[in-house]
Design a protein around this motif. Structure first.
Motif, mmCIF file in Angstrom:
data_model
loop_
_atom_site.group_PDB
_atom_site.id
_atom_site.type_symbol
_atom_site.label_atom_id
_atom_site.label_comp_id
_atom_site.label_asym_id
_atom_site.label_seq_id
_atom_site.Cartn_x
_atom_site.Cartn_y
_atom_site.Cartn_z
ATOM 1 N N GLY A 48 2.338 6.970 11.662
ATOM 2 C CA GLY A 48 2.333 5.569 12.066
ATOM 3 C C GLY A 48 1.908 4.633 10.956
ATOM 4 O O GLY A 48 1.965 4.946 9.762
ATOM 5 N N GLU A 49 1.444 3.457 11.344
ATOM 6 C CA GLU A 49 1.154 2.390 10.392
ATOM 7 C C GLU A 49 -0.060 2.673 9.512
ATOM 8 O O GLU A 49 -0.207 2.060 8.452
ATOM 9 N N ASP A 50 -0.927 3.564 9.934
ATOM 10 C CA ASP A 50 -2.154 3.810 9.172
ATOM 11 C C ASP A 50 -1.965 4.771 8.011
ATOM 12 O O ASP A 50 -2.904 5.017 7.254
ATOM 13 N N VAL A 51 -0.788 5.366 7.863
ATOM 14 C CA VAL A 51 -0.527 6.257 6.734
ATOM 15 C C VAL A 51 0.664 5.708 5.948
ATOM 16 O O VAL A 51 1.540 5.043 6.515
ATOM 17 N N TRP A 109 -1.637 18.346 -1.413
ATOM 18 C CA TRP A 109 -0.593 17.488 -1.966
ATOM 19 C C TRP A 109 0.558 17.418 -0.975
ATOM 20 O O TRP A 109 1.013 18.437 -0.460
ATOM 21 N N LEU A 110 1.032 16.193 -0.735
ATOM 22 C CA LEU A 110 2.066 15.956 0.255
ATOM 23 C C LEU A 110 3.343 15.482 -0.427
ATOM 24 O O LEU A 110 3.323 14.508 -1.200
ATOM 25 N N ALA A 111 4.443 16.167 -0.147
ATOM 26 C CA ALA A 111 5.764 15.722 -0.579
ATOM 27 C C ALA A 111 6.370 14.932 0.571
ATOM 28 O O ALA A 111 6.718 15.503 1.612
ATOM 29 N N THR A 112 6.492 13.610 0.415
ATOM 30 C CA THR A 112 6.908 12.749 1.521
ATOM 31 C C THR A 112 8.126 11.905 1.141
ATOM 32 O O THR A 112 8.548 11.872 -0.013
ATOM 33 N N ASP A 113 8.626 11.155 2.143
ATOM 34 C CA ASP A 113 9.749 10.253 1.907
ATOM 35 C C ASP A 113 9.328 8.994 1.165
ATOM 36 O O ASP A 113 10.182 8.227 0.701
ATOM 37 N N GLN A 114 8.022 8.768 1.044
ATOM 38 C CA GLN A 114 7.519 7.588 0.346
ATOM 39 C C GLN A 114 6.735 7.951 -0.913
ATOM 40 O O GLN A 114 5.978 7.136 -1.428
ATOM 41 N N GLY A 115 6.868 9.185 -1.339
ATOM 42 C CA GLY A 115 6.243 9.555 -2.593
ATOM 43 C C GLY A 115 5.313 10.742 -2.501
ATOM 44 O O GLY A 115 5.251 11.458 -1.495
ATOM 45 N N LEU A 116 4.559 10.934 -3.590
ATOM 46 C CA LEU A 116 3.631 12.047 -3.729
ATOM 47 C C LEU A 116 2.213 11.550 -3.454
ATOM 48 O O LEU A 116 1.755 10.585 -4.068
ATOM 49 N N TYR A 117 1.504 12.225 -2.540
ATOM 50 C CA TYR A 117 0.158 11.802 -2.163
ATOM 51 C C TYR A 117 -0.799 12.988 -2.226
ATOM 52 O O TYR A 117 -0.441 14.122 -1.884
ATOM 53 N N ARG A 118 -2.022 12.680 -2.654
ATOM 54 C CA ARG A 118 -3.098 13.675 -2.649
ATOM 55 C C ARG A 118 -4.048 13.319 -1.519
ATOM 56 O O ARG A 118 -4.471 12.168 -1.389
ATOM 57 N N PHE A 119 -4.427 14.331 -0.728
ATOM 58 C CA PHE A 119 -5.238 14.111 0.468
ATOM 59 C C PHE A 119 -6.553 14.866 0.329
ATOM 60 O O PHE A 119 -6.572 16.057 0.028
ATOM 61 N N ASN A 120 -7.676 14.151 0.536
ATOM 62 C CA ASN A 120 -8.990 14.787 0.436
ATOM 63 C C ASN A 120 -9.630 15.021 1.798
ATOM 64 O O ASN A 120 -10.802 15.383 1.880
ATOM 65 N N SER A 161 -9.810 12.616 4.183
ATOM 66 C CA SER A 161 -10.076 11.328 4.822
ATOM 67 C C SER A 161 -9.163 10.216 4.332
ATOM 68 O O SER A 161 -8.933 9.247 5.039
ATOM 69 N N GLU A 162 -8.622 10.330 3.112
ATOM 70 C CA GLU A 162 -7.741 9.285 2.604
ATOM 71 C C GLU A 162 -6.641 9.879 1.744
ATOM 72 O O GLU A 162 -6.786 10.960 1.162
ATOM 73 N N PHE A 163 -5.511 9.130 1.680
ATOM 74 C CA PHE A 163 -4.347 9.555 0.907
ATOM 75 C C PHE A 163 -4.286 8.740 -0.382
ATOM 76 O O PHE A 163 -4.228 7.513 -0.347
ATOM 77 N N GLN A 164 -4.292 9.437 -1.505
ATOM 78 C CA GLN A 164 -4.257 8.767 -2.798
ATOM 79 C C GLN A 164 -2.839 8.796 -3.358
ATOM 80 O O GLN A 164 -2.205 9.850 -3.441
ATOM 81 N N ASP A 165 -2.323 7.637 -3.739
ATOM 82 C CA ASP A 165 -0.957 7.470 -4.202
ATOM 83 C C ASP A 165 -0.821 7.924 -5.665
ATOM 84 O O ASP A 165 -1.564 7.494 -6.527
ATOM 85 N N PHE A 166 0.178 8.805 -5.926
ATOM 86 C CA PHE A 166 0.460 9.259 -7.287
ATOM 87 C C PHE A 166 1.927 9.007 -7.634
ATOM 88 O O PHE A 166 2.621 9.870 -8.164
#
Length: 731
Positions: free
Chosen positions: A31-34, A51-62, A64-69
């Motif tokens: 939803g809107e929070d991610v 590490w997340l391979a998504t439709d909006q890019g590569l994100y690192r997850f700790n 609690s939060e998703f960091q944009d790479f």
């Protein structure tokens, strides 16, 4: 939107596997929070980040939060991500394949291979796969496969289905080092080494996905098919599993040899030995079942877990990310969530649970089987010794069983009311406490090995009501009950008498003081759960233990462990684990208990040293034997700001006096919500023992340490974290 719930595997059988009967907790990130919608794949790096391979890019997850790479990427549609070399990941997008690694703790992303590069035939890479020979296999959108041989640098483009868009080509390797590829609705292929090409194998155009375990191929679609093969790709045996009309699109295996499958209906678990297929349902509390929110599953990944051998389950879907993990305590699927009257562990490797009815729980080759005990109800006391079991009821009857056959029934209704507690000592005497009716009952009674009733009252040294009995240490038997002057007694077996061991309290207790439960540890110390907290008696003095908010509150159950620790059940605040060093950890609904309200005298250890706990809404048991709290990961420094200007992350941070410095941390736990942090700042040169004596700060929920007002000098900073649900502080 992020939501947290529970889910459990529901079966139709009374007997069930511990693995299949497990209850899980789940969290959804969507939803809107991610910052993404579709998640194609998830993987964990060597520093524990996801590490997340998504439709909006590569994100690192700790957690609690998703960091944009994505700042260095011209294409944000990440198709696949896999482990490559040590501390290195590979991922693909529309423009090529990239390497991701750490350099001095900083993430580095560099191109490995680019679409359209001179001399290459790489074209819109999709799925990536690394085989045992370190060759890279790439499924491409045009229906071809691109392979890179690490040793010879030979790049081979293998045509399969030309001019047809094929976003999913799946790869696997068998124990003979043969590479297999499956294209949904197209067929199954294997790599023939000599002509260096892929050959179609069999007629499996109806299959959607596959998994290889050594020499077994499991293919799924409208059917589940297991094929055993030899080194020459010949089928030596075939097995079909019942699908009940479900079409499956994905299959994989967790870290503990359990298969997981997905379909449009949700997630399923498959047990290979007997072919049992069960759907995984969801529940946001232990009392009801609901649909899991996972549809269109793209991938399942299993990261290591302290509790579940199979690992934490990461669900990549077209609508977001899911995380499924095991709670510390499990309930038994199928048993009601009624108030627990009492629990009992028998020498025959059984656990008895009394609610409105009595159930016998047995473990048969890692399968918990429960069965109703016929002919009894409202059992409020359980005792056992060798082949003998005694059941005391709320109707003032005691039933004596030997080898599960009723030997005798004692009617004690003329003496008083219901039997509310039982304890059988090492010689086989069954001690019991009975509720009064129109007159108080002083003391206690027992039924000996000859089925004789013996009363212990004033004539035997007992001058007050007794509520509980326990034996420990060197077979020392204690009784405890009501009153400030008559709350603890010790049994002298030679004299067949009780001696009052109550000592004056050096602290204030209430006028209606009662000992609800006692436990005698291996050193002979007596621990008492009382109306006024947890008390410790060491033959000469008594003291109240500091257990935080529950220090002066009611403790309903106590259980000692072999390592010197204790488990306590509070009245309304959940469970507590007390370590020998005095530290304590709270366990509540986040750890899997159905209620914070505990039943009286209902914590026991079974023959496997697993902890069973009775609550107002059912019984639970610990996944681990000899249970202790879990570990919280130490916080990792994420960002440094000096007067709102971001600075490089280094071991030593320098800033001028008067400036405000903000340090942001993260404790990498999954899920990572509601983690609390504490810190302490100290002069760098003071002795280590003085650092230990410095008080930690008040717990904070935001992982930020704000430093200001320090004079010029050298300082040290310690930060620790604690995750809720049965975790200790990280330091």
């Amino acid at each position: 939107m992020r939501s947290s719930c529970f889910f459990l595997v529901v079966g139709i059988c009374i007997g069930f596997s511990q693995i299949f009967g497990q209850k899980f907790q789940y969290v959804t990130y969507q939803g809107e929070d991610v910052p993404f919608q579709k998640v194609n794949q998830v993987i964990q790096d060597t520093k524990a980040y996801m590490w997340l391979a998504t439709d909006q890019g590569l994100y690192r997850f700790n957690g609690s939060e998703f960091q944009d790479f994505n700042t260095s990427l011209s294409s944000k549609y990440i198709k696949s991500i896999i482990p490559w070399e040590k501390d290195t990941l590979l991922f693909s997008n529309d423009v090529g394949i990239f390497k991701l690694f750490y350099k001095e703790d900083q993430v580095q992303i560099v191109k490995k291979m680019e679409v359209g590069e001179s001399g290459q035939s790489l074209s819109y890479p999709e799925k990536l796969f690394k085989d045992s020979a370190s060759r890279l296999w790439v499924g491409q959108l045009d229906g071809t496969i691109f392979m890179v041989d690490k040793n010879t640098s030979v790049k081979l483009k293998i045509p399969l289905i030309p001019k047809i868009k094929t976003p999913k080509i799946f790869f696997a390797e068998d124990q003979f080092n043969t590479i297999w590829a499956l294209i949904p609705n197209m067929g199954l292929y294997y790599f023939d080494v000599v002509p260096r090409t892929l050959k179609q194998w069999g007629s499996f155009t109806d299959m959607q996905h596959f998994y290889i375990k050594k020499n077994k191929l499991l293919l799924v679609g409208e059917r589940i098919l297991e094929l055993t093969i030899n080194a020459n790709q010949k089928i030596t045996s075939q097995r079909d599993f019942e699908t009940h009309g479900t079409q499956f699109k994905f299959i994989t295996k967790d870290r503990f040899e359990t298969y997981f499958l997905s379909s449009d209906q949700g997630i399923f678990m498959l047990r290979e030995d007997d072919g049992l297929l069960q759907r995984v349902f969801g529940s946001n509390d232990p009392h009801r079942v609901e649909e899991l929110p996972y549809r269109n599953v793209n991938d399942l990944y299993f990261s290591s877990d302290q509790l579940r051998p199979g690992g934490i389950i990461w669900v990549s879907t077209s609508s977001g990310l899911g995380l499924m993990s095991s709670p510390y305590f499990q309930s038994i699927s199928g048993l009601s969530h009624d108030n627990v009257f009492c629990l009992g562990a028998t020498p025959n490797n059984e656990v008895l649970i009394s609610q409105s009815e009595v159930y016998r729980i047995t473990n048969n080759t890692n399968k918990l089987i429960y069965k109703k005990v016929e002919g009894v109800n409202r059992v409020t006391g359980i005792g056992s010794h060798k082949n003998d079991i005694w059941l005391g009821t709320a109707y003032a009857h005691i039933l004596h069983y030997n080898a599960n056959k009723l030997q005798r029934e004692h009617d004690l209704s003329k003496r008083g009311g219901g039997i509310f507690f039982m304890h059988t000592d090492h010689v086989g005497d069954n001690w019991f406490c009975q509720a009064p009716t129109d007159k108080p009952i002083v003391g206690i009674a027992k039924i000996n090995k000859k089925d004789e009733l013996i009363i212990y009252d004033e004539t035997k040294g007992l001058n007050s009501r007794v509520l509980v009995v326990d034996e420990g240490g060197r077979s020392e038997l204690y009784a405890a009950g009501i009153g400030k002057e008559n709350y603890l007694y010790k049994y002298d077996r030679a004299k067949d008498m009780f001696e009052n061991k109550s000592v004056p309290f050096p602290f204030k207790v209430g006028n209606n003081f009662e000992v609800h439960d006692i436990a005698v540890d291996q050193k002979g110390m007596v621990w008492m759960g009382t109306t006024d907290g947890l008390l410790k008696y060491d033959t000469e003095q008594i003291r109240r233990m500091d257990i935080g908010a529950s220090t002066r509150n009611e403790i309903r159950s106590v259980c000692t462990m072999n390592d010197g620790s204790l488990w306590l059940a509070t009245d309304t605040n959940g469970l507590l684990h007390l370590s020998p060093d005095g530290s304590y950890v709270l366990f509540d609904e986040k750890s899997g208990t159905p209620s914070k309200v505990a039943a009286y005298r209902s914590i026991i250890l079974d023959h496997e040293q697993k902890l069973w706990v009775g609550t107002a809404e059912g019984a639970v048991y610990s996944l681990r034997p000899n249970p202790i709290p879990l570990k919280t990961r130490e916080p990792v420094l994420q960002k440094v700001q000096v007067d709102d200007s971001e600075q490089p992350i280094t071991e030593t941070i320098s800033f001028s006096e008067g400036l405000i410095t903000k340090l942001n941390f993260a404790s990498i736990n999954f899920p990572g919500d509601e983690i609390k942090y504490q810190y302490k700042i100290f002069e760098k040169d003071i002795p280590e023992d003085e650092v230990l004596n410095i008080m930690w700060s008040t717990p904070i929920e935001e992982p930020e340490v704000k430093i200001q007002g320090l004079k010029t000098g050298r300082y040290g900073l310690l930060v620790r974290a604690q995750k809720p649900g049965g975790y200790v502080w990280s330091l």
